[in-house]
Scaffold this motif. Structure first.
Motif, short mmCIF file in Angstrom:
data_model
loop_
_atom_site.label_atom_id
_atom_site.label_comp_id
_atom_site.label_asym_id
_atom_site.label_seq_id
_atom_site.Cartn_x
_atom_site.Cartn_y
_atom_site.Cartn_z
N THR A 220 0.82 -1.20 0.00
CA THR A 220 0.00 0.00 0.00
C THR A 220 0.86 1.25 0.00
OG1 THR A 220 -1.69 -1.17 1.25
CG2 THR A 220 -1.82 1.22 1.23
N TYR B 97 0.81 5.45 0.52
CA TYR B 97 0.02 6.46 1.23
C TYR B 97 0.20 7.79 0.52
CZ TYR B 97 -0.11 2.79 4.67
OH TYR B 97 -0.30 1.58 5.28
N LYS C 213 -1.02 11.93 0.29
CA LYS C 213 -1.68 13.10 0.87
C LYS C 213 -1.64 14.23 -0.15
CE LYS C 213 -1.09 12.37 5.79
NZ LYS C 213 -0.59 12.90 7.04
N GLN D 72 -5.48 12.96 3.32
CA GLN D 72 -5.06 11.63 2.88
C GLN D 72 -6.10 11.01 1.96
OE1 GLN D 72 -2.89 9.41 5.54
NE2 GLN D 72 -3.07 7.49 4.44
N THR E 281 -7.31 7.43 -0.06
CA THR E 281 -7.21 5.98 0.06
C THR E 281 -6.83 5.44 -1.31
OG1 THR E 281 -8.93 5.99 1.74
CG2 THR E 281 -8.42 3.88 0.71
N THR F 252 -7.39 5.76 -6.79
CA THR F 252 -7.90 6.03 -5.45
C THR F 252 -9.33 5.48 -5.29
OG1 THR F 252 -8.79 8.19 -6.05
CG2 THR F 252 -6.54 8.13 -5.23
N CYS G 182 3.64 11.14 -1.65
CA CYS G 182 3.37 9.71 -1.74
C CYS G 182 4.45 8.95 -1.00
CB CYS G 182 3.32 9.27 -3.20
SG CYS G 182 2.97 7.51 -3.39
N GLU G 183 4.03 8.17 -0.01
CA GLU G 183 4.96 7.33 0.74
C GLU G 183 4.81 5.90 0.26
OE1 GLU G 183 5.71 5.68 5.25
OE2 GLU G 183 4.65 7.58 4.98
N LYS H 237 5.78 1.80 0.15
CA LYS H 237 5.94 0.82 1.20
C LYS H 237 7.41 0.56 1.54
CE LYS H 237 3.40 -1.70 3.88
NZ LYS H 237 2.44 -1.09 4.77
#
Length: 115
Positions: free
Chosen positions: A8, A10, A12, A17, A19, A54, A75-76, A78
Motif C-alpha cells: 500500500t 500512502y 496526501k 489523505q 485511500t 484512489t 506519496c509514501e 511501502k
C-alpha cells in the motif's frame, strides 16, 4: 533476510489523505535521455508527475482536487521512499468509475523530489 518493497502506498494532497487502491507511480528522473551517437546523448526535460488509483469514498475531496492549481502531493511508498510533487495540479480527464468505486488520478507539477 527479506526486504519489503511493495504494498500500500500512502498519498496526501495538501494534507488530506487519499485511500489508494493498487499502487502509485512516480518518475525516477526529471529528464529523458536519448543516445545520438555512442557516448553522446541529448536530454529532454520531463514534467514531474504522480499517478494513482484512489477509492471514491464518501469523503473524497472533489473540490480540493479539481480546483487545486498549486497543491503539494506526497506519496509514501511501502519501501520507505517518499516522492513529493510541488506545484501540483490534476491533468487528463479524471472520472469516477461506479463499477469498482475508483478514480484514476494523474497530477503534474513544477518539481518532483525523492526523499
Amino acid at each position: 533476510m527479506g526486504q519489503l518493497v511493495a504494498g500500500t502506498a500512502y498519498v496526501k494532497v495538501d494534507g488530506t489523505q487519499l485511500t489508494v487502491s493498487g499502487g502509485a507511480e512516480a518518475p525516477l528522473m526529471g529528464v529523458k535521455r536519448e543516445t545520438v551517437y555512442p557516448g553522446f546523448f541529448k536530454e529532454e526535460e520531463l514534467a514531474a508527475y504522480l499517478k494513482m488509483t484512489t477509492i471514491f469514498a464518501q469523503d473524497f475531496p472533489i473540490k480540493t482536487l479539481t480546483n487545486g492549481r498549486d497543491m503539494t502531493v506526497t506519496c509514501e511508498f511501502k519501501n520507505g521512499k517518499v516522492y513529493v510533487l510541488a506545484g501540483a495540479y490534476l491533468v487528463d480527464e479524471p472520472s469516477a468509475k461506479g463499477d469498482d468505486g475508483t478514480v484514476e488520478l494523474e497530477f503534474n507539477g513544477t518539481k518532483g523530489t525523492w526523499r
